[in-house]
Design a protein around this motif. Structure first.
Motif, PDB file in Angstrom:
ATOM      1  N   UNK A 205      -3.541 -14.687   3.301  1.00  0.00           N
ATOM      2  CA  UNK A 205      -3.928 -13.415   3.915  1.00  0.00           C
ATOM      3  C   UNK A 205      -2.712 -12.655   4.420  1.00  0.00           C
ATOM      4  N   UNK A 206      -1.778 -13.355   5.033  1.00  0.00           N
ATOM      5  CA  UNK A 206      -0.555 -12.710   5.533  1.00  0.00           C
ATOM      6  C   UNK A 206       0.245 -12.124   4.377  1.00  0.00           C
ATOM      7  N   UNK A 207       0.396 -12.913   3.308  1.00  0.00           N
ATOM      8  CA  UNK A 207       1.154 -12.431   2.153  1.00  0.00           C
ATOM      9  C   UNK A 207       0.467 -11.244   1.495  1.00  0.00           C
ATOM     10  N   UNK A 210       1.206  -8.135   3.549  1.00  0.00           N
ATOM     11  CA  UNK A 210       2.547  -7.625   3.303  1.00  0.00           C
ATOM     12  C   UNK A 210       2.634  -6.954   1.931  1.00  0.00           C
ATOM     13  N   UNK A 211       1.985  -7.553   0.925  1.00  0.00           N
ATOM     14  CA  UNK A 211       2.021  -6.969  -0.417  1.00  0.00           C
ATOM     15  C   UNK A 211       1.374  -5.590  -0.429  1.00  0.00           C
ATOM     16  N   UNK A 212       0.280  -5.438   0.296  1.00  0.00           N
ATOM     17  CA  UNK A 212      -0.378  -4.131   0.362  1.00  0.00           C
ATOM     18  C   UNK A 212       0.544  -3.078   0.975  1.00  0.00           C
ATOM     19  N   UNK A 213       1.273  -3.472   2.018  1.00  0.00           N
ATOM     20  CA  UNK A 213       2.199  -2.525   2.663  1.00  0.00           C
ATOM     21  C   UNK A 213       3.330  -2.155   1.706  1.00  0.00           C
ATOM     22  N   UNK A 214       3.880  -3.142   1.013  1.00  0.00           N
ATOM     23  CA  UNK A 214       4.997  -2.880   0.111  1.00  0.00           C
ATOM     24  C   UNK A 214       4.581  -2.040  -1.092  1.00  0.00           C
ATOM     25  N   UNK A 215       3.299  -2.105  -1.468  1.00  0.00           N
ATOM     26  CA  UNK A 215       2.825  -1.270  -2.571  1.00  0.00           C
ATOM     27  C   UNK A 215       2.558   0.164  -2.140  1.00  0.00           C
ATOM     28  N   UNK A 216       2.553   0.396  -0.836  1.00  0.00           N
ATOM     29  CA  UNK A 216       2.294   1.738  -0.315  1.00  0.00           C
ATOM     30  C   UNK A 216       3.481   2.642  -0.641  1.00  0.00           C
ATOM     31  N   UNK A 330       5.243   3.749  11.649  1.00  0.00           N
ATOM     32  CA  UNK A 330       4.031   3.413  12.402  1.00  0.00           C
ATOM     33  C   UNK A 330       2.786   4.088  11.828  1.00  0.00           C
ATOM     34  N   UNK A 331       2.972   5.020  10.884  1.00  0.00           N
ATOM     35  CA  UNK A 331       1.835   5.746  10.333  1.00  0.00           C
ATOM     36  C   UNK A 331       1.438   5.279   8.940  1.00  0.00           C
ATOM     37  N   UNK A 332       2.261   4.438   8.290  1.00  0.00           N
ATOM     38  CA  UNK A 332       1.975   4.107   6.896  1.00  0.00           C
ATOM     39  C   UNK A 332       0.887   3.046   6.749  1.00  0.00           C
ATOM     40  N   UNK A 333       0.642   2.243   7.769  1.00  0.00           N
ATOM     41  CA  UNK A 333      -0.361   1.177   7.680  1.00  0.00           C
ATOM     42  C   UNK A 333      -1.023   0.993   9.037  1.00  0.00           C
ATOM     43  N   UNK A 334      -1.868   1.929   9.459  1.00  0.00           N
ATOM     44  CA  UNK A 334      -2.486   1.835  10.786  1.00  0.00           C
ATOM     45  C   UNK A 334      -3.275   0.550  10.996  1.00  0.00           C
ATOM     46  N   UNK A 335      -3.833  -0.006   9.923  1.00  0.00           N
ATOM     47  CA  UNK A 335      -4.612  -1.225  10.062  1.00  0.00           C
ATOM     48  C   UNK A 335      -3.776  -2.487  10.123  1.00  0.00           C
ATOM     49  N   UNK A 339       2.531  -5.788  11.142  1.00  0.00           N
ATOM     50  CA  UNK A 339       3.222  -6.247   9.938  1.00  0.00           C
ATOM     51  C   UNK A 339       4.159  -5.176   9.404  1.00  0.00           C
ATOM     52  N   UNK A 340       3.743  -3.907   9.470  1.00  0.00           N
ATOM     53  CA  UNK A 340       4.606  -2.820   9.002  1.00  0.00           C
ATOM     54  C   UNK A 340       5.874  -2.730   9.846  1.00  0.00           C
ATOM     55  N   UNK A 341       5.729  -2.868  11.169  1.00  0.00           N
ATOM     56  CA  UNK A 341       6.908  -2.844  12.043  1.00  0.00           C
ATOM     57  C   UNK A 341       7.814  -4.034  11.754  1.00  0.00           C
ATOM     58  N   UNK A 342       7.229  -5.205  11.475  1.00  0.00           N
ATOM     59  CA  UNK A 342       8.029  -6.385  11.162  1.00  0.00           C
ATOM     60  C   UNK A 342       8.833  -6.176   9.877  1.00  0.00           C
ATOM     61  N   UNK A 343       8.201  -5.590   8.853  1.00  0.00           N
ATOM     62  CA  UNK A 343       8.925  -5.329   7.618  1.00  0.00           C
ATOM     63  C   UNK A 343      10.017  -4.287   7.818  1.00  0.00           C
ATOM     64  N   UNK A 344       9.722  -3.290   8.635  1.00  0.00           N
ATOM     65  CA  UNK A 344      10.735  -2.282   8.963  1.00  0.00           C
ATOM     66  C   UNK A 344      11.944  -2.943   9.625  1.00  0.00           C
ATOM     67  N   UNK A 345      11.704  -3.800  10.610  1.00  0.00           N
ATOM     68  CA  UNK A 345      12.804  -4.485  11.296  1.00  0.00           C
ATOM     69  C   UNK A 345      13.548  -5.411  10.341  1.00  0.00           C
ATOM     70  N   UNK A 346      12.816  -6.077   9.456  1.00  0.00           N
ATOM     71  CA  UNK A 346      13.444  -6.959   8.471  1.00  0.00           C
ATOM     72  C   UNK A 346      14.442  -6.183   7.615  1.00  0.00           C
TER      73      UNK A 346
END
Length: 392
Positions: A205-207, A210-216, A330-335, A339-346
């Motif tokens: 579920x976590x992966x 993350x995949x959904x966010x990266x496909x955005x 903070x607006x690309x994945x409100x749900x 996780x979006x902030x974590x990927x941004x920091x990464x």
């Protein structure tokens, strides 16, 4: 998520409690930058090798982000933040006691892993606990604490190192982290922890999240841009002592330059409402890229006073651009904001980790001036590219 809106005093207490942790994490990350020359002398090691201590902190900071986001969701963000602050204090103490350069690298890596659980998880915690009407102001005040830590990292190191040495500087950082750990622990005793999720997410579920966010398609340029921004802006930082110290005063001037970078960040926080109102976010991003380029060119002149002024311009431009990117993230994945902030920091800290190594190679191949000009031009290109993309 806690949906009950806290009163303003509770929000102020959150800023004070976690702001100290943000200060301690930023202090630890920047405190060694002005001291690379002293470390190179103490360990009889080339400056280019010692400068990788900056990457030894930021690379683990970046790599731990995809793990810490789900951990915060599963075990409680406040708990993970407190644990990471305590580990940071211990690892900074180990840095101060390191008997060799290898052991210093190891302790620095561990400190970077621990520090990775402070800033991004605090942003996510504010998103959970602070209503939107109060959130932007609260986060800006927390950010001010982190900027103060960056400023202090340069000023304290540059001014105090002649008296207490780099080991004393690391001990001061350890005490700051220990104090913030105590404050978070005491606050947790008076604050009821929110209920944890009834079912913890599984690895698939976590992966998948993350995949959904990266496909955005709205998120992809932001993650790429922030990684390149981190590399271009922070690549020269460990070399400030060399760039500003032809006459033997590099450590002091490097500390002042890092402090001026933080002053530029404070200037942005004061100018942001005016800039957004008068020219808008896109034009502000382009202006940010131009400011960073101008600052890098000031450093490239080889004149210490001009270079220190350039560091202030770099700080102003960086925070103008970086906070615009952060707002869009903070607006690309409100749900799945955590996780979006974590990927941004990464991505951001991965860029910071790679930057010093790449900049060092460029300096050897092309010299300091062209390397600085290329770094500034890179930020300008990033700002022009991202400013043309539709926000949100």
């Amino acid at each position: 998520m806690d949906t009950s809106p806290p009163d303003p005093r509770a929000v102020q207490r959150m800023v004070a409690v976690f702001g100290l942790g943000g200060f301690a994490g930023a202090l630890a990350g920047r405190a060694l930058d002005p001291l690379m020359g002293e470390l190179a002398t103490d360990f009889a090691t080339p400056h280019e090798q010692v400068a990788l201590l900056a990457s030894a902190f930021t690379l683990p900071y970046a790599l731990i982000q995809p793990i810490l986001g789900p951990m915060g969701d599963s075990f409680g963000k406040r708990r993970i933040i407190g644990l990471c602050l305590g580990l940071l204090a211990l690892m900074l103490a180990a840095c101060a006691l390191a008997p060799s350069l290898d052991s210093l690298f190891a302790a620095r890596i561990a400190a970077g892993l621990a520090a990775g659980g402070i800033f991004p998880l605090t942003l996510a915690l504010f998103g959970d606990r602070v209503p939107m009407a109060q959130r932007q102001v609260a986060i800006s005040r927390f950010l001010a604490c982190a900027i103060l830590g960056q400023l202090a990292g340069g000023a304290v190191s540059g001014l105090a190192a002649p008296f207490i040495g780099w080991r004393g500087i690391m001990a001061v950082c350890a005490l700051a982290a220990a104090a913030s750990t105590l404050v978070v622990w005491l606050d947790s005793r008076r604050t009821s922890a929110p209920a944890l999720p009834s079912r913890r997410p599984t690895l698939p579920e976590v992966l998948r999240r993350y995949a959904d966010i990266l496909r955005n398609r709205a998120a992809q340029p932001l993650f790429i841009g922030v990684a390149l921004e981190g590399a271009c802006v922070f690549g020269p930082f460990p070399y400030f002592a060399v760039l500003l110290g032809a006459d033997g005063h590099g450590t002091l001037r490097a500390g002042i330059a890092v402090a001026c970078f933080g002053v530029g960040g404070f200037a942005y926080t004061m100018l942001a409402p005016f800039l957004l109102r008068r020219i808008g976010q896109a034009r502000m991003m382009r202006l940010a890229g131009a400011a960073v380029l101008a600052g890098m060119l000031c450093l490239a002149t080889g004149m210490p006073d001009v270079g220190i002024g350039g560091a202030l311009l770099i700080g102003l431009g960086f925070f103008m651009l970086h906070n615009s990117i952060q707002t869009r993230v903070t607006e690309v994945a409100p749900g799945a904001r955590g996780s979006a902030v974590a990927l941004h920091a990464f991505c951001y800290f991965l860029g910071q980790a790679v930057g010093p190594a790449v900049f060092g190679l460029l300096m050897v191949a092309a010299g300091a001036g062209p390397s600085l000009a290329l770094s500034g031009a890179g930020v300008l290109v990033i700002s022009l590219w991202l400013s043309r993309l539709r926000a949100g």
